[in-house]
Write a protein that holds these residues in place. Structure first.
Motif, PDB file in Angstrom:
ATOM      1  N   LYS A 138       0.843  -1.200   0.000  1.00  0.00           N
ATOM      2  CA  LYS A 138       0.000   0.000   0.000  1.00  0.00           C
ATOM      3  C   LYS A 138       0.870   1.239   0.000  1.00  0.00           C
ATOM      4  O   LYS A 138       1.887   1.304   0.684  1.00  0.00           O
ATOM      5  N   LYS A 139       0.416   2.240  -0.795  1.00  0.00           N
ATOM      6  CA  LYS A 139       1.108   3.530  -0.844  1.00  0.00           C
ATOM      7  C   LYS A 139       0.218   4.564  -0.180  1.00  0.00           C
ATOM      8  O   LYS A 139      -0.961   4.652  -0.486  1.00  0.00           O
ATOM      9  N   PHE A 140       0.775   5.327   0.735  1.00  0.00           N
ATOM     10  CA  PHE A 140       0.044   6.365   1.457  1.00  0.00           C
ATOM     11  C   PHE A 140       0.405   7.717   0.841  1.00  0.00           C
ATOM     12  O   PHE A 140       1.435   8.304   1.177  1.00  0.00           O
ATOM     13  N   LEU A 141      -0.431   8.186  -0.086  1.00  0.00           N
ATOM     14  CA  LEU A 141      -0.114   9.385  -0.871  1.00  0.00           C
ATOM     15  C   LEU A 141       0.116  10.619  -0.009  1.00  0.00           C
ATOM     16  O   LEU A 141       0.967  11.449  -0.334  1.00  0.00           O
ATOM     17  N   LEU A 142      -0.637  10.767   1.082  1.00  0.00           N
ATOM     18  CA  LEU A 142      -0.453  11.912   1.978  1.00  0.00           C
ATOM     19  C   LEU A 142       0.168  11.506   3.315  1.00  0.00           C
ATOM     20  O   LEU A 142       0.147  12.268   4.273  1.00  0.00           O
ATOM     21  N   GLY A 143       0.701  10.297   3.379  1.00  0.00           N
ATOM     22  CA  GLY A 143       1.332   9.817   4.599  1.00  0.00           C
ATOM     23  C   GLY A 143       0.328   9.296   5.615  1.00  0.00           C
ATOM     24  O   GLY A 143      -0.840   9.074   5.301  1.00  0.00           O
ATOM     25  N   THR A 144       0.800   9.121   6.848  1.00  0.00           N
ATOM     26  CA  THR A 144      -0.057   8.609   7.927  1.00  0.00           C
ATOM     27  C   THR A 144       0.005   9.545   9.132  1.00  0.00           C
ATOM     28  O   THR A 144       0.973  10.277   9.311  1.00  0.00           O
ATOM     29  N   ASP A 145      -1.054   9.509   9.957  1.00  0.00           N
ATOM     30  CA  ASP A 145      -1.049  10.314  11.177  1.00  0.00           C
ATOM     31  C   ASP A 145      -0.322   9.550  12.285  1.00  0.00           C
ATOM     32  O   ASP A 145       0.250   8.486  12.039  1.00  0.00           O
ATOM     33  N   SER A 146      -0.341  10.083  13.494  1.00  0.00           N
ATOM     34  CA  SER A 146       0.424   9.471  14.596  1.00  0.00           C
ATOM     35  C   SER A 146      -0.092   8.085  14.985  1.00  0.00           C
ATOM     36  O   SER A 146       0.596   7.325  15.643  1.00  0.00           O
ATOM     37  N   TYR A 147      -1.325   7.747  14.562  1.00  0.00           N
ATOM     38  CA  TYR A 147      -1.887   6.413  14.847  1.00  0.00           C
ATOM     39  C   TYR A 147      -1.746   5.458  13.657  1.00  0.00           C
ATOM     40  O   TYR A 147      -2.279   4.359  13.684  1.00  0.00           O
ATOM     41  N   GLY A 148      -1.074   5.902  12.613  1.00  0.00           N
ATOM     42  CA  GLY A 148      -0.877   5.052  11.441  1.00  0.00           C
ATOM     43  C   GLY A 148      -2.071   4.996  10.512  1.00  0.00           C
ATOM     44  O   GLY A 148      -2.186   4.094   9.687  1.00  0.00           O
TER      45      GLY A 148
END
Length: 198
Positions: A138-148
């Motif tokens: 999986k690619k996270f285009l805008l990234g992840t928050d502190s909880y993933g």
């Protein structure tokens, strides 16, 4: 009256089309409404409220890519209808376990589970508790928050909250405006002055 003269709505539409700012706003609102209706079908994380928590990958930058092994959830996940999925999302049937690498060994899959930078753990999963396609990337285009959680998915689903807040605000303002305007118009005098001052 001339039959070729435009109607009120045609004239209004022509004036609106000439205003670039208004057209941009209209297109933006239309896209937001589409996101509101089809958000759970568009979002990379279609779980309810886009709330798939994977603590190991918390706080990652945009464009982050990670491999996961899909382990069947302990509780049975009921099938959702089209309407239920559109309104509330689809509960995850699998737990997403982040991994660095994996290899198949007869009826098992051996994974190097990602825990943190430079920290991993080797785990053996029997195939019967995994998805048919056990490993996904999986690619996270805008990234992840502190909880993933996937930030793009959270933004898409969050559009509903923004639109509903705007709609409720307009309804409250309209209701109060009509009531106060009616009172001011009916009674006039001091009542009108007080309401207009307010």
């Amino acid at each position: 009256m001339n039959d070729s003269s435009p109607t009120f709505w045609q004239a209004s539409w022509r004036r609106l089309k000439k205003n670039k700012g208004a057209m941009a706003g209209l297109i933006l609102i239309f896209l937001a409404v589409l996101l509101t209706i089809f958000g759970y079908f568009i979002a990379p994380d279609p779980s309810p409220l886009a709330n798939r928590i994977i603590l190991e990958i918390g706080g990652q930058k945009p464009g982050f890519t990670q491999q996961f092994v899909l382990v069947r959830s302990e509780r049975e996940v009921e099938k959702t209808s089209f309407i239920e999925r559109a309104l509330f999302g689809k509960p995850d049937a699998y737990t997403y376990v982040p991994i660095n690498s994996w290899q198949q060994q007869q009826e098992n899959i051996v994974v190097d589970k990602f825990i943190d930078e430079g920290v991993s753990e080797q785990i053996v999963y029997p195939k019967n508790i995994l998805a048919v396609k056990p490993v996904v990337t999986k690619k996270f285009l805008l990234g992840t928050d502190s909880y993933g959680r996937d930030i793009l998915s959270r933004l898409i689903i969050g559009t509903r909250v923004s639109l509903s807040v705007g709609l409720i605000t307009v309804i409250i303002s309209l209701t109060l405006g009509i009531i106060l305007g009616s009172l001011a118009g009916y009674y006039g005098g001091h009542t009108d002055n007080i309401i207009m001052w307010l």
